[in-house]
Design an enzyme around this catalytic site. Structure first.
Site, PDB file in Angstrom:
ATOM      1  CE  LYS A 101      -2.872   3.001   2.601  1.00 60.77           C
ATOM      2  NZ  LYS A 101      -3.599   3.348   3.804  1.00 60.77           N
ATOM      3  N   GLY A 162      -7.791   9.034  10.378  1.00 59.96           N
ATOM      4  CA  GLY A 162      -7.986   9.110  11.827  1.00 59.96           C
ATOM      5  C   GLY A 162      -9.076  10.057  12.272  1.00 59.96           C
ATOM      6  CB  ALA A 188      -8.144   7.418   5.226  1.00 58.20           C
ATOM      7  N   GLY A 189     -10.697   7.572   7.288  1.00 57.06           N
ATOM      8  CA  GLY A 189     -11.771   8.468   7.694  1.00 57.06           C
ATOM      9  C   GLY A 189     -13.068   7.779   8.058  1.00 57.06           C
ATOM     10  CG  ASN A 210      -5.375   1.430  12.018  1.00 54.40           C
ATOM     11  OD1 ASN A 210      -4.184   1.418  11.773  1.00 54.40           O
ATOM     12  ND2 ASN A 210      -5.805   1.048  13.204  1.00 54.40           N
ATOM     13  CB  THR A 211      -8.663   5.523  13.476  1.00 56.91           C
ATOM     14  OG1 THR A 211      -7.387   5.784  12.878  1.00 56.91           O
ATOM     15  CG2 THR A 211      -8.757   6.268  14.787  1.00 56.91           C
TER      16      THR A 211
END
Ligand SMILES: CC(=O)[C@@H](O)[C@H](O)COP(=O)(O)O
Length: 264
Positions: A101, A162, A188-189, A210-211
């Site tokens: 990635k 994040g 993301a987000g 992830n977050t």
């Protein structure tokens, strides 16, 4: 395999890709990955020990052997040179591993991608034989250029890394999805399960996050929720939603043959 996600010639049943940062410890990481049902796990080569730092806990010791496809990423890289160097290191560390990635950031505050450096790095990596899944802004022109360079998956942001703000621009995402001939994954987000479902309903081929999992009060439970959301969103997309009627009602039951007291 039914309705598989194919990336760089390999098929996966799960359309949820999960990152390994921000967990309490490697055991919690492993438990969340397990609950998510993911098959591809992304790892920041500069931050997570996969054996590059001797004497430190190694994430690989907590993951069942051969269960996951690792996706080394370039989190923390701010130039094409840095990103390319990091992924060459990953290739060495992981036995000629090719699926990566790429993310090249442009600003330490908003972590927005630097598209000029991203395109430059993508070009080098594809030439060197890497299979490049690429993190990008939600600009359809940049996305098309990355595909033309030879990236094997395009990963536009939903919102800032994040931030948990969810999908800010579904319209741009739609433009990217419509033109792409390689898988498009929102990356993301994502903040909660409904964000993941919306991405999939829009027609994304998968979601990387992830977050949203790692920073949840109960990461393992959230991982399970994300699995279900991605599956539900995919099913809804394949089922084809009903046409939207903007503020105009239609009764849910048919009117023909209704016994009515009204005359005329
Ligand atoms: C793990 C990873 O690759 C991140 O850089 C990615 O972009 C995920 O972002 P969230 O943490 O917002 O899900």
């Amino acid at each position: 395999m039914q309705d598989a996600l194919t990336i760089a010639g390999k098929s996966y049943q799960s359309r949820l890709l999960v990152g390994t940062g921000k967990y309490r410890d490697f055991q919690q990481t492993a438990d969340a990955l397990d609950a998510s049902g993911c098959e591809i796990v992304t790892v920041a080569i500069r931050r997570v020990n996969l054996g590059q730092t001797a004497g430190e806990p190694n994430l690989l010791d907590f993951l069942p052997k051969n269960r996951y496809t690792l996706l080394p990423n370039t989190a923390g890289c701010y130039s094409a040179d840095d990103a390319v160097r990091t992924l060459r290191l990953a290739r060495e560390l992981l036995d000629d591993h090719r699926l990566v990635k790429l993310e090249v950031l442009g600003d330490p505050n908003n972590l927005y991608p630097n598209m000029r450096e991203t395109l430059k790095a993508a070009e080098t990596l594809v030439k060197e034989g890497f299979d490049v899944m690429v993190y990008t802004s939600d600009d359809p022109i940049a996305a098309r250029e990355l595909e033309q360079i030879g990236c094997c998956a395009i990963m536009p942001l939903a919102s800032l890394i994040g931030s948990g703000m969810g999908i800010l621009n579904p319209w741009n995402l739609q433009l990217i999805i419509e033109q792409a001939k390689v898988p498009v994954l929102v990356d993301a987000g994502v903040g909660t399960a409904s964000d993941a479902a919306i991405g999939m309903e829009l027609g994304c081929d998968g979601v990387l996050m992830n977050t949203a999992i790692a920073a949840a009060q109960d990461p393992v439970r959230m991982a399970r929720a994300m699995k279900l959301a991605v599956e539900a969103g995919r099913e809804a997309h394949l089922a084809g939603r009903m046409p939207r009627r903007f503020y105009s009602a239609t009764p849910s039951s048919p009117l023909e043959g209704v016994i009515s007291s009204r005359k005329g």
